[in-house]
Design a protein around this motif. Structure first.
Motif, PDB file in Angstrom:
ATOM      1  N   ILE A 131       0.837  -1.204   0.000  1.00  0.00           N
ATOM      2  CA  ILE A 131       0.000   0.000   0.000  1.00  0.00           C
ATOM      3  C   ILE A 131       0.870   1.252   0.000  1.00  0.00           C
ATOM      4  CG2 ILE A 131      -1.680   1.344   1.330  1.00  0.00           C
ATOM      5  CD1 ILE A 131      -2.827  -1.094  -0.133  1.00  0.00           C
ATOM      6  N   THR A 132       1.977   1.219   0.750  1.00  0.00           N
ATOM      7  CA  THR A 132       2.895   2.362   0.777  1.00  0.00           C
ATOM      8  C   THR A 132       3.479   2.615  -0.609  1.00  0.00           C
ATOM      9  OG1 THR A 132       3.489   1.923   3.078  1.00  0.00           O
ATOM     10  CG2 THR A 132       5.019   3.260   1.785  1.00  0.00           C
ATOM     11  N   LEU A 133       3.936   1.553  -1.271  1.00  0.00           N
ATOM     12  CA  LEU A 133       4.518   1.695  -2.611  1.00  0.00           C
ATOM     13  C   LEU A 133       3.465   2.159  -3.615  1.00  0.00           C
ATOM     14  CD1 LEU A 133       6.818  -1.476  -2.681  1.00  0.00           C
ATOM     15  CD2 LEU A 133       7.460   0.903  -2.227  1.00  0.00           C
ATOM     16  N   PHE A 134       2.235   1.654  -3.463  1.00  0.00           N
ATOM     17  CA  PHE A 134       1.135   2.091  -4.327  1.00  0.00           C
ATOM     18  C   PHE A 134       0.900   3.594  -4.147  1.00  0.00           C
ATOM     19  CE2 PHE A 134      -3.466   3.082  -4.442  1.00  0.00           C
ATOM     20  CZ  PHE A 134      -3.697   2.912  -5.803  1.00  0.00           C
ATOM     21  N   GLY A 135       0.871   4.038  -2.897  1.00  0.00           N
ATOM     22  CA  GLY A 135       0.683   5.466  -2.613  1.00  0.00           C
ATOM     23  C   GLY A 135       1.797   6.310  -3.204  1.00  0.00           C
ATOM     24  N   LEU A 136       3.045   5.825  -3.102  1.00  0.00           N
ATOM     25  CA  LEU A 136       4.175   6.553  -3.671  1.00  0.00           C
ATOM     26  C   LEU A 136       4.042   6.724  -5.180  1.00  0.00           C
ATOM     27  CD1 LEU A 136       7.324   5.114  -1.812  1.00  0.00           C
ATOM     28  CD2 LEU A 136       6.598   7.508  -1.889  1.00  0.00           C
ATOM     29  N   VAL A 137       3.616   5.650  -5.853  1.00  0.00           N
ATOM     30  CA  VAL A 137       3.441   5.712  -7.315  1.00  0.00           C
ATOM     31  C   VAL A 137       2.342   6.704  -7.682  1.00  0.00           C
ATOM     32  CG1 VAL A 137       2.712   4.417  -9.354  1.00  0.00           C
ATOM     33  CG2 VAL A 137       4.314   3.387  -7.737  1.00  0.00           C
ATOM     34  N   VAL A 138       1.208   6.632  -6.962  1.00  0.00           N
ATOM     35  CA  VAL A 138       0.089   7.542  -7.237  1.00  0.00           C
ATOM     36  C   VAL A 138       0.527   8.997  -7.067  1.00  0.00           C
ATOM     37  CG1 VAL A 138      -2.183   8.328  -6.436  1.00  0.00           C
ATOM     38  CG2 VAL A 138      -1.722   5.878  -6.662  1.00  0.00           C
ATOM     39  N   ILE A 139       1.172   9.291  -5.938  1.00  0.00           N
ATOM     40  CA  ILE A 139       1.608  10.666  -5.670  1.00  0.00           C
ATOM     41  C   ILE A 139       2.646  11.110  -6.696  1.00  0.00           C
ATOM     42  CG2 ILE A 139       2.843  12.150  -4.042  1.00  0.00           C
ATOM     43  CD1 ILE A 139       1.568  10.530  -1.778  1.00  0.00           C
ATOM     44  N   GLY A 140       3.585  10.216  -7.027  1.00  0.00           N
ATOM     45  CA  GLY A 140       4.623  10.548  -7.996  1.00  0.00           C
ATOM     46  C   GLY A 140       4.054  10.887  -9.364  1.00  0.00           C
ATOM     47  N   VAL A 141       3.098  10.091  -9.838  1.00  0.00           N
ATOM     48  CA  VAL A 141       2.478  10.345 -11.149  1.00  0.00           C
ATOM     49  C   VAL A 141       1.696  11.657 -11.132  1.00  0.00           C
ATOM     50  CG1 VAL A 141       0.727   9.526 -12.782  1.00  0.00           C
ATOM     51  CG2 VAL A 141       2.370   7.911 -11.799  1.00  0.00           C
ATOM     52  N   LEU A 142       0.939  11.887 -10.057  1.00  0.00           N
ATOM     53  CA  LEU A 142       0.155  13.119  -9.957  1.00  0.00           C
ATOM     54  C   LEU A 142       1.053  14.349  -9.913  1.00  0.00           C
ATOM     55  CD1 LEU A 142      -2.622  12.032  -7.410  1.00  0.00           C
ATOM     56  CD2 LEU A 142      -2.863  12.348  -9.877  1.00  0.00           C
ATOM     57  N   LEU A 143       2.184  14.236  -9.205  1.00  0.00           N
ATOM     58  CA  LEU A 143       3.129  15.352  -9.169  1.00  0.00           C
ATOM     59  C   LEU A 143       3.730  15.609 -10.545  1.00  0.00           C
ATOM     60  CD1 LEU A 143       5.014  14.589  -5.825  1.00  0.00           C
ATOM     61  CD2 LEU A 143       3.549  16.564  -6.254  1.00  0.00           C
ATOM     62  N   ALA A 144       4.054  14.531 -11.254  1.00  0.00           N
ATOM     63  CA  ALA A 144       4.613  14.674 -12.600  1.00  0.00           C
ATOM     64  C   ALA A 144       3.620  15.330 -13.550  1.00  0.00           C
ATOM     65  CB  ALA A 144       5.037  13.308 -13.138  1.00  0.00           C
ATOM     66  N   LEU A 145       2.322  15.056 -13.331  1.00  0.00           N
ATOM     67  CA  LEU A 145       1.262  15.654 -14.150  1.00  0.00           C
ATOM     68  C   LEU A 145       0.828  17.020 -13.629  1.00  0.00           C
ATOM     69  CD1 LEU A 145      -0.929  12.454 -14.743  1.00  0.00           C
ATOM     70  CD2 LEU A 145       0.676  13.530 -16.348  1.00  0.00           C
ATOM     71  N   LYS A 146       1.506  17.481 -12.538  1.00  0.00           N
ATOM     72  CA  LYS A 146       1.222  18.789 -11.930  1.00  0.00           C
ATOM     73  C   LYS A 146      -0.227  18.922 -11.441  1.00  0.00           C
ATOM     74  CE  LYS A 146       4.770  21.266 -14.623  1.00  0.00           C
ATOM     75  NZ  LYS A 146       5.795  20.570 -13.912  1.00  0.00           N
ATOM     76  N   VAL A 147      -0.728  17.849 -10.861  1.00  0.00           N
ATOM     77  CA  VAL A 147      -2.074  17.852 -10.283  1.00  0.00           C
ATOM     78  C   VAL A 147      -2.006  18.413  -8.875  1.00  0.00           C
ATOM     79  CG1 VAL A 147      -4.033  16.427  -9.549  1.00  0.00           C
ATOM     80  CG2 VAL A 147      -2.797  15.877 -11.660  1.00  0.00           C
ATOM     81  N   ARG A 148      -2.799  19.476  -8.593  1.00  0.00           N
ATOM     82  CA  ARG A 148      -2.820  20.059  -7.252  1.00  0.00           C
ATOM     83  C   ARG A 148      -3.489  19.099  -6.276  1.00  0.00           C
ATOM     84  NH1 ARG A 148      -1.193  25.399  -7.137  1.00  0.00           N
ATOM     85  NH2 ARG A 148      -0.830  24.848  -4.961  1.00  0.00           N
ATOM     86  N   GLY A 149      -2.966  19.034  -5.066  1.00  0.00           N
ATOM     87  CA  GLY A 149      -3.528  18.132  -4.069  1.00  0.00           C
ATOM     88  C   GLY A 149      -3.034  16.705  -4.221  1.00  0.00           C
TER      89      GLY A 149
END
Length: 430
Positions: free
Chosen positions: A174-192
């Motif tokens: 779950i931790t690694l899944f969360g890291l991937v989700v946050i990383g992709v969203l940051l790369a796409l410049k998604v706020r929040g």
């Protein structure tokens, strides 16, 4: 009204950004609502009452930070200080929890006086700029290490002290899944991105048994603080043990708070060119007031939370971020089952990612001057290894003074740094 009071445009932020930042900060530090009652109840204190005292003291301290200092930092009873309260003062030294609460109350009053006379602000401003940047980077490693350890990605080892955790664990997944989700969203410049990642990991943890849905009603009335509020014991305040306990509380809280304020403010580019932090005095008053009120309610020392960096990373720049966090703590008083169901595996990815964000001030450090770079390195490395922001600052400042002094560059060291170095040395011996 919010725009004018918090100067949102002047700080290049918006209500939406500040609210998301405040919620993110709360989600990454909400664990204290479960952990603090667990730790302090080992002393015999009423666990439910400690929950209410923890939440109320967090609200008070964070509101002072929000409305007076107008800075995006949140406060709550500090980890480490609560363990010292329970396991050293009460269970180790044999004193009552009432004695320990009395020490916290006196500490809070002393902090109010030190802040009123600008002594703590002088310390904040005396720390050299390179060490200020180093504190930010050290906190980055420290907060990432906490995130990895809390979720089992990094585990204890008798042979090597730390080692890679059990990679087959659902919690680690779950931790690694969360890291991937946050990383992709940051790369796409998604706020929040951090907040979305926490929610996504929480939901993903339900079928794997990592997230446990609360049983019964999610709406509860806050437990009374009556069993622990204003329960002081002044019979032993003139003892050597009280002096030792009080000094430990003062030292750890002083430099944890100073380090957190400097580190997170450095990352947010809030520190002025002359090295000072805007409204530092008001910010330091927040933890002094929080600690004093917290002692009266029945909890251990209140301090500024390093997890505030997660809100700053989401764009939080003003007291509206802290005001939102305080509002979330108020909701938690009545909706505690809902907030406490978020597992460490869901908040750990946010802490780890924030750790990477906090490293960026390293780029501003001059590593060619060894009287600067060696103290910087020691500050950074000692925070995670000693598991203490305060000890990282001690090693950094002591080495800074020693290297400047022995290399004949004494004019670069302020009298405040010399005085602090002497106090740090005395601390090691006594």
């Amino acid at each position: 009204m919010l725009e004018k009071f918090f100067n949102l445009k002047g700080n290049n932020t918006s209500v939406r950004t500040e609210v998301i930042a405040g919620i993110t900060t709360f989600m990454t530090m909400a664990y204290i609502l479960a952990v603090n009652p667990d730790i302090l109840s080992a002393t015999g204190m009423d666990k439910s009452a400690v929950f209410s005292a923890t939440t109320l003291s967090a609200i008070v301290g964070t509101l002072v930070m929000a409305l007076w200092a107008r800075l995006p930092f949140a406060l709550a009873p500090g980890m480490g200080l609560n363990a010292f309260f329970a396991f050293t003062v009460v269970l180790g030294m044999g004193y009552s929890w009432q004695f320990a609460l009395t020490a916290v109350l006196i500490e809070g009053i002393i902090f109010l006086l030190l802040t009123a006379f600008n002594i703590r602000e002088v310390i904040v401003n005396a720390i050299p700029m390179n060490l200020k940047h180093a504190i930010s980077a050290g906190i980055g490693l420290f907060i990432a290490f906490i995130g990895m350890q809390n979720t089992g990605l990094i585990a204890n080892s008798d042979a090597t002290l730390v080692t890679l955790g059990d990679m087959s664990s659902h919690t680690v997944w779950i931790t690694l899944f969360g890291l991937v989700v946050i990383g992709v969203l940051l790369a796409l410049k998604v706020r929040g991105a951090l907040l979305i990642g926490i929610f996504a990991a929480t939901i993903a943890g339900i079928p794997l048994g990592v997230t446990h849905l609360p049983e019964g009603s999610w709406l509860t009335l806050p437990p009374s603080v009556e069993p622990i509020a204003f329960k002081f014991d002044f019979s032993s305040i003139f003892t050597v043990d009280m002096v030792i306990v009080l000094f430990t509380f003062l030292f750890v809280d002083m430099f944890d708070t100073v380090g957190t304020l400097i580190g997170v403010a450095s990352k947010a580019d809030m520190i002025r060119e002359d090295g000072t932090l805007p409204r530092a005095k008001q910010a330091l008053f927040a933890d002094a007031v929080g600690t004093t009120v917290g002692a009266m309610l029945g909890t251990s020392t209140v301090t500024t939370y390093v997890e505030s960096a997660s809100g700053v990373a989401e764009g939080g720049r003003t007291g509206l971020t802290a005001l939102t966090t305080a509002g979330m703590f108020l909701l938690a008083l009545f909706l505690s089952p809902l907030f406490l169901m978020v597992p460490a595996a869901a908040t750990a990815p946010a802490l780890i990612m924030v750790g990477s964000f906090m490293m960026s001030p390293i780029l501003k450090i001059n590593f060619d001057d060894y009287t600067e770079s060696i103290p910087v390195f020691l500050t950074i490395i000692m925070m995670p290894l000693a598991y203490s922001i305060a000890e990282g600052i001690v090693f950094g400042m002591l080495s800074y003074v020693a290297l400047k002094l022995l290399s004949g560059r004494t004019k670069e060291v302020s009298w405040v740094m010399y005085l602090l170095a002497i106090l740090f040395i005395l601390k090691f011996f006594f």
